[in-house]
Design a protein around this motif. Structure first.
Motif, mmCIF file in Angstrom:
data_model
loop_
_atom_site.group_PDB
_atom_site.id
_atom_site.type_symbol
_atom_site.label_atom_id
_atom_site.label_comp_id
_atom_site.label_asym_id
_atom_site.label_seq_id
_atom_site.Cartn_x
_atom_site.Cartn_y
_atom_site.Cartn_z
ATOM 1 N N TYR A 1 -1.092 53.325 3.760
ATOM 2 C CA TYR A 1 -0.989 52.526 2.358
ATOM 3 C C TYR A 1 -1.702 51.212 2.836
ATOM 4 O O TYR A 1 -1.148 50.495 3.651
ATOM 5 C CB TYR A 1 0.214 52.361 1.880
ATOM 6 C CG TYR A 1 0.930 53.816 1.266
ATOM 7 C CD1 TYR A 1 0.242 54.709 1.481
ATOM 8 C CD2 TYR A 1 2.337 53.421 0.956
ATOM 9 C CE1 TYR A 1 1.038 56.015 1.009
ATOM 10 C CE2 TYR A 1 3.062 54.294 0.422
ATOM 11 C CZ TYR A 1 2.363 55.716 0.652
ATOM 12 O OH TYR A 1 3.052 56.956 0.187
ATOM 13 N N TYR B 1 -1.592 56.499 -3.478
ATOM 14 C CA TYR B 1 -2.134 56.349 -1.903
ATOM 15 C C TYR B 1 -1.441 57.730 -1.265
ATOM 16 O O TYR B 1 -2.261 58.287 -0.456
ATOM 17 C CB TYR B 1 -1.847 55.305 -1.151
ATOM 18 C CG TYR B 1 -2.714 54.092 -1.981
ATOM 19 C CD1 TYR B 1 -3.747 54.085 -1.307
ATOM 20 C CD2 TYR B 1 -2.118 53.201 -2.539
ATOM 21 C CE1 TYR B 1 -4.870 53.055 -1.798
ATOM 22 C CE2 TYR B 1 -3.095 51.967 -3.248
ATOM 23 C CZ TYR B 1 -4.353 51.763 -2.811
ATOM 24 O OH TYR B 1 -5.430 51.144 -2.966
ATOM 25 N N THR C 1 0.204 46.930 -0.864
ATOM 26 C CA THR C 1 0.463 48.235 -1.768
ATOM 27 C C THR C 1 1.474 47.848 -2.717
ATOM 28 O O THR C 1 2.787 47.688 -2.132
ATOM 29 C CB THR C 1 0.536 49.424 -1.312
ATOM 30 O OG1 THR C 1 -0.832 49.456 -0.548
ATOM 31 C CG2 THR C 1 0.475 50.495 -2.395
#
Length: 300
Positions: free
Chosen positions: A55, A67, A59
């Motif tokens: 990721y 993801y 994120t």
């Protein structure tokens, strides 16, 4: 996962059992020649240990599933064990995933443990109608039996599965299921008749649940590693050969769920597994892609 967990694996015999004696007769009834569908996944997508590994940095929580589905093709969905999601939640999760992704939800504990499949029709209907909203994104459902649920109660189980409307796999935990008793054998034959799979768990402390019985053309494997101990690689190599053998004999769908005590190592496990499937048997499947960072950025 605490089931089958041990503190020291050095004395564990991790050898792969022989293929189950009943598989050969079952394989004779399957069509051959298709490239298998291999789905690799973990037990959670909301894992902060995946950030900066697969990721991107920073994120957001609501982006994790997006993801995750770019790196894995399935999820062993534990949250449904505790509660049935709302319909809008089901749709929201579906919208965040890549085409071909498969959700594999656990049947709620209210059904499997509280009611133990008795008088559970209403909850089962609510569960199956809700998760059916995933449509082609629905993989296979998990029914985890309580550790106390032994073969003497097989009629309860066979009645329940005869009325269950969706793809299903059952995880047996009581040791008597693996003792070749008449009731256990009859139950497994009933699973085959009903098109219900058996979950196979490869975990250090319960080698009996590594039973190798295949009852449908869909195999469900839960691999519980030991933080990439040398034995993990040996076990993965054994699985690669067994999966190749099964796929050449008509097993079309294989779900391979990876657990590691240090969850970020599940990524490395999946990468190795997918790479060796491709290298040794030309079986191609989605694999996690590690992030690449610009080294110069680390100096500014």
């Amino acid at each position: 996962m605490d089931f089958g967990k041990v503190d020291n694996v050095e004395k564990i015999d991790f050898s792969m059992p022989q293929d189950h004696v009943d598989n050969e007769q079952f394989f004779n009834r399957l069509s051959k020649g298709k490239q298998p569908n291999i789905y690799i996944g973990c037990p959670a997508w909301a894992d902060k240990n995946f950030v900066e590994k697969i990721y991107p940095p920073k994120t957001k929580n609501n982006e994790y599933l997006t993801y995750y589905s770019k790196n894995f093709s399935t999820i062993e969905l534990n949250s449904t064990y505790y509660a049935i999601p709302k319909q809008e939640t089901i749709q929201g999760w579906k919208n965040k995933t890549q085409p071909g992704f498969k959700f594999c939800p656990k049947i709620p504990a209210q059904i499997s443990h509280q009611h133990q499949m008795v008088n559970a029709e209403k909850t089962t209907q609510q569960f199956t109608e809700t998760i059916s909203l995933w449509k082609e994104y629905l993989g296979i459902c998990f029914l985890v039996l309580p550790p106390s649920f032994n073969p003497s109660r097989s009629q309860i189980l066979t009645k329940y599965i005869s009325e269950f409307p969706l793809p299903l796999a059952i995880e047996f935990r009581h040791p008597q299921w693996f003792s070749s008793s008449k009731q256990a054998t009859e139950t497994f034959c009933e699973l085959e008749k009903r098109g219900v799979s058996m979950v196979i768990t490869d975990v250090a402390g319960r080698r009996d649940v590594l039973h190798q019985r295949v009852t449908t053309n869909t195999a469900v494997i839960r691999f519980v590693g030991n933080n990439l101990h040398n034995s993990d690689y040996q076990r993965l190599d054994h699985w690669i050969e067994r999966i190749h053998y099964w796929s050449t004999n008509g097993v079309e769908n294989i779900y391979f769920f990876v657990h590691q005590p240090q969850s970020n190592l599940a990524i490395d496990t999946a990468i190795y597994f997918a790479a060796q499937l491709s290298k040794k048997h030309q079986i191609i499947t989605k694999s996690p892609q590690l992030l690449k960072f610009d080294i110069q950025q680390t100096f500014f």
